[in-house]
Design a protein around this motif. Structure first.
Motif, PDB file in Angstrom:
ATOM      1  N   UNK A  61      40.195 -38.588  32.693  1.00 44.24           N
ATOM      2  CA  UNK A  61      39.473 -38.447  31.425  1.00 44.24           C
ATOM      3  C   UNK A  61      37.989 -38.162  31.667  1.00 44.24           C
ATOM      4  N   UNK A  62      37.383 -38.902  32.579  1.00 43.05           N
ATOM      5  CA  UNK A  62      35.947 -38.744  32.812  1.00 43.05           C
ATOM      6  C   UNK A  62      35.620 -37.564  33.736  1.00 43.05           C
ATOM      7  N   UNK A  63      36.535 -37.180  34.607  1.00 44.62           N
ATOM      8  CA  UNK A  63      36.254 -36.120  35.560  1.00 44.62           C
ATOM      9  C   UNK A  63      36.764 -34.756  35.107  1.00 44.62           C
ATOM     10  N   UNK A  64      37.725 -34.737  34.181  1.00 47.48           N
ATOM     11  CA  UNK A  64      38.280 -33.462  33.726  1.00 47.48           C
ATOM     12  C   UNK A  64      38.050 -33.261  32.231  1.00 47.48           C
ATOM     13  N   UNK A  65      38.497 -34.221  31.430  1.00 49.38           N
ATOM     14  CA  UNK A  65      38.442 -34.049  29.972  1.00 49.38           C
ATOM     15  C   UNK A  65      37.016 -33.924  29.467  1.00 49.38           C
ATOM     16  N   UNK A  66      36.169 -34.859  29.843  1.00 49.53           N
ATOM     17  CA  UNK A  66      34.785 -34.853  29.341  1.00 49.53           C
ATOM     18  C   UNK A  66      34.037 -33.591  29.767  1.00 49.53           C
ATOM     19  N   UNK A  67      34.059 -33.197  31.059  1.00 53.13           N
ATOM     20  CA  UNK A  67      33.350 -31.950  31.427  1.00 53.13           C
ATOM     21  C   UNK A  67      33.914 -30.706  30.746  1.00 53.13           C
ATOM     22  N   UNK A  68      35.229 -30.659  30.566  1.00 59.47           N
ATOM     23  CA  UNK A  68      35.830 -29.480  29.933  1.00 59.47           C
ATOM     24  C   UNK A  68      35.489 -29.396  28.445  1.00 59.47           C
ATOM     25  N   UNK A  69      35.121 -30.518  27.851  1.00 61.07           N
ATOM     26  CA  UNK A  69      34.781 -30.539  26.420  1.00 61.07           C
ATOM     27  C   UNK A  69      33.278 -30.338  26.175  1.00 61.07           C
ATOM     28  N   UNK A  70      32.562 -29.899  27.188  1.00 60.85           N
ATOM     29  CA  UNK A  70      31.117 -29.727  27.037  1.00 60.85           C
ATOM     30  C   UNK A  70      30.737 -28.840  25.850  1.00 60.85           C
ATOM     31  N   UNK A  71      31.326 -27.651  25.674  1.00 65.62           N
ATOM     32  CA  UNK A  71      30.960 -26.830  24.497  1.00 65.62           C
ATOM     33  C   UNK A  71      31.281 -27.519  23.180  1.00 65.62           C
ATOM     34  N   UNK A  72      32.380 -28.284  23.167  1.00 62.27           N
ATOM     35  CA  UNK A  72      32.756 -28.990  21.938  1.00 62.27           C
ATOM     36  C   UNK A  72      31.752 -30.090  21.638  1.00 62.27           C
ATOM     37  N   UNK A  73      31.310 -30.793  22.662  1.00 59.13           N
ATOM     38  CA  UNK A  73      30.305 -31.839  22.471  1.00 59.13           C
ATOM     39  C   UNK A  73      29.020 -31.251  21.899  1.00 59.13           C
ATOM     40  N   UNK A  74      28.580 -30.148  22.458  1.00 51.89           N
ATOM     41  CA  UNK A  74      27.346 -29.523  21.979  1.00 51.89           C
ATOM     42  C   UNK A  74      27.491 -29.121  20.515  1.00 51.89           C
ATOM     43  N   UNK A  75      28.614 -28.503  20.177  1.00 49.76           N
ATOM     44  CA  UNK A  75      28.836 -28.043  18.801  1.00 49.76           C
ATOM     45  C   UNK A  75      28.880 -29.214  17.823  1.00 49.76           C
ATOM     46  N   UNK A  76      29.673 -30.248  18.135  1.00 57.03           N
ATOM     47  CA  UNK A  76      29.820 -31.374  17.213  1.00 57.03           C
ATOM     48  C   UNK A  76      28.531 -32.166  17.062  1.00 57.03           C
ATOM     49  N   UNK A  77      27.823 -32.353  18.153  1.00 57.54           N
ATOM     50  CA  UNK A  77      26.567 -33.110  18.071  1.00 57.54           C
ATOM     51  C   UNK A  77      25.542 -32.374  17.220  1.00 57.54           C
ATOM     52  N   UNK A  78      25.387 -31.079  17.474  1.00 58.53           N
ATOM     53  CA  UNK A  78      24.394 -30.305  16.729  1.00 58.53           C
ATOM     54  C   UNK A  78      24.776 -30.200  15.253  1.00 58.53           C
ATOM     55  N   UNK A  79      26.029 -29.889  14.958  1.00 56.14           N
ATOM     56  CA  UNK A  79      26.453 -29.738  13.571  1.00 56.14           C
ATOM     57  C   UNK A  79      26.401 -31.062  12.824  1.00 56.14           C
ATOM     58  N   UNK A  80      26.767 -32.160  13.481  1.00 54.61           N
ATOM     59  CA  UNK A  80      26.690 -33.472  12.836  1.00 54.61           C
ATOM     60  C   UNK A  80      25.245 -33.869  12.562  1.00 54.61           C
ATOM     61  N   UNK A  81      24.365 -33.508  13.476  1.00 59.76           N
ATOM     62  CA  UNK A  81      22.947 -33.800  13.268  1.00 59.76           C
ATOM     63  C   UNK A  81      22.397 -33.017  12.091  1.00 59.76           C
ATOM     64  N   UNK A  82      22.717 -31.742  12.029  1.00 59.13           N
ATOM     65  CA  UNK A  82      22.251 -30.921  10.910  1.00 59.13           C
ATOM     66  C   UNK A  82      22.802 -31.461   9.593  1.00 59.13           C
ATOM     67  N   UNK A  83      24.074 -31.836   9.584  1.00 61.02           N
ATOM     68  CA  UNK A  83      24.665 -32.386   8.369  1.00 61.02           C
ATOM     69  C   UNK A  83      24.018 -33.684   7.938  1.00 61.02           C
ATOM     70  N   UNK A  84      23.676 -34.547   8.897  1.00 61.17           N
ATOM     71  CA  UNK A  84      23.035 -35.822   8.564  1.00 61.17           C
ATOM     72  C   UNK A  84      21.615 -35.604   8.057  1.00 61.17           C
ATOM     73  N   UNK A  85      20.899 -34.675   8.640  1.00 58.14           N
ATOM     74  CA  UNK A  85      19.548 -34.384   8.163  1.00 58.14           C
ATOM     75  C   UNK A  85      19.560 -33.809   6.750  1.00 58.14           C
ATOM     76  N   UNK A  86      20.681 -33.226   6.342  1.00 58.02           N
ATOM     77  CA  UNK A  86      20.823 -32.686   4.993  1.00 58.02           C
ATOM     78  C   UNK A  86      21.552 -33.650   4.059  1.00 58.02           C
ATOM     79  N   UNK A  87      21.664 -34.907   4.460  1.00 60.87           N
ATOM     80  CA  UNK A  87      22.413 -35.906   3.693  1.00 60.87           C
ATOM     81  C   UNK A  87      21.827 -36.073   2.291  1.00 60.87           C
ATOM     82  N   UNK A  88      22.697 -35.898   1.291  1.00 61.86           N
ATOM     83  CA  UNK A  88      22.240 -35.998  -0.099  1.00 61.86           C
ATOM     84  C   UNK A  88      23.256 -36.682  -1.015  1.00 61.86           C
ATOM     85  N   UNK A  89      24.500 -36.206  -1.018  1.00 59.17           N
ATOM     86  CA  UNK A  89      25.480 -36.639  -2.019  1.00 59.17           C
ATOM     87  C   UNK A  89      25.747 -38.134  -1.968  1.00 59.17           C
ATOM     88  N   UNK A  90      26.015 -38.671  -0.772  1.00 57.33           N
ATOM     89  CA  UNK A  90      26.396 -40.073  -0.664  1.00 57.33           C
ATOM     90  C   UNK A  90      25.302 -41.013  -1.170  1.00 57.33           C
TER      91      UNK A  90
END
Length: 308
Positions: A219-248
């Motif tokens: 998990x730590x030697x294969x899964x996590x490194x292979x998910x690097x692009x996914x981590x970057x995408x989810x972190x950035x998009x979640x951050x942008x969404x939180x900075x735009x937090x309004x409805x809740x």
């Protein structure tokens, strides 16, 4: 003789006449297809962006606009409510995004396992909150978290826990917003992580198993490194969404109590549509854009270095 001359003249004119140009050619056809969409983008996206940027340097009083230079931006540095909204947004971002992504990753790994049955059912169940209307979900949680008549406090009372002021206490109101956000967006990020897991070659795990690597090490030697692009995408998009937090926060607490859940976008809305200070609201919007861009670049750099 006269008739034959006229025929020859007409025949010669027809021979030397230039062919008409076609209005639609293979080269111009694509531009005609994208033309309406491009025009709508200019009207409803590009023009508002430019107009609001110009408006951030103006003061609006009724229909009159006065150029004030950087006065609106300078005002931000002396606005305690803006700093409070910025701090609240940062606290929610730092707490909510890591928890949500961690849960999403665990759920994705679990649903990717061959030991889990009825995967389609669980995937749909986890993803359903993300397609629920924000307003409807917030109203439901507002009813559930009601201090006196909410179902959550009613259930907690059977365990001997006193009634929790979910929406009337500054700390619990912020926790309530985090809970609603986590409930709604965990499934969305789970699907993204699941797509990334399915793209990892199975041969890597087989080779690691042959070399004696256990599941945790894989998990730590294969899964996590292979998910690097996914981590970057989810972190950035979640951050942008939180900075735009309004409805809740708008529906659950309206920024309260005591501005404990006042976010930047909610404050922007209040300034623009409650106090009608559109110039100052535009300045807040562009400062938010700058903050979002800076944080996103830093995150992409940090996540990229961490996963190397």
């Amino acid at each position: 003789m006269k008739v034959s001359i006229d025929k020859s003249v007409k025949t010669g004119a027809a021979v030397h006449a230039k062919p008409r140009r076609k209005l639609i050619t293979p080269k111009s056809a694509p531009y005609l297809f994208i033309g309406p969409a491009f025009l709508l983008t200019l009207i409803f996206t590009v023009y508002p962006i430019i107009s609001s940027f110009i408006l951030s340097f103006q003061e609006v009083r009724g229909v009159e606009k006065t150029f004030v230079g950087f006065a609106n931006y300078a005002r931000l540095f002396h606005d305690p409510v803006f700093y409070k909204a910025l701090l609240n947004t940062a606290e929610i971002l730092i707490i909510q995004v890591p928890i949500m992504l961690f849960i999403a990753l665990l759920v994705a790994v679990g649903l990717h396992s061959s030991m889990v049955k009825a995967k389609a059912f669980f995937r749909i169940s986890y993803f359903m909150p993300s397609i629920t209307a924000l307003v409807a979900a917030s109203i439901v949680f507002m009813i559930l978290l009601d201090e006196r008549f909410g179902l959550v406090n009613y259930a907690l009372s059977f365990m001997g826990i006193k009634s929790i002021p979910w929406l009337t206490s500054p700390m619990w109101a912020k926790i309530s917003v985090i809970l609603v956000m986590t409930w709604r967006w965990t499934g969305y990020n789970m699907v993204i992580f699941l797509a990334g897991l399915q793209n990892i070659p199975h041969e890597l795990y087989e080779a690691a198993s042959i070399d004696g690597a256990g599941k945790i090490r894989q998990f730590f030697m294969i899964t996590i490194p292979q998910l690097k692009p996914v981590f970057i995408f989810t972190v950035v998009m979640s951050t942008i969404g939180t900075l735009q937090l309004f409805d809740e926060p708008f529906i659950l607490t309206n920024g309260g109590p005591n501005s404990a859940t006042m976010t930047i976008t909610l404050y922007l809305y209040n300034v623009g549509f409650k106090y009608f200070e559109f110039g100052y609201a535009s300045a807040i919007a562009y400062v938010l854009v700058l903050i979002t861009a800076i944080i996103s670049l830093i995150q992409m750099k940090l996540v990229g270095d961490f996963k190397e």
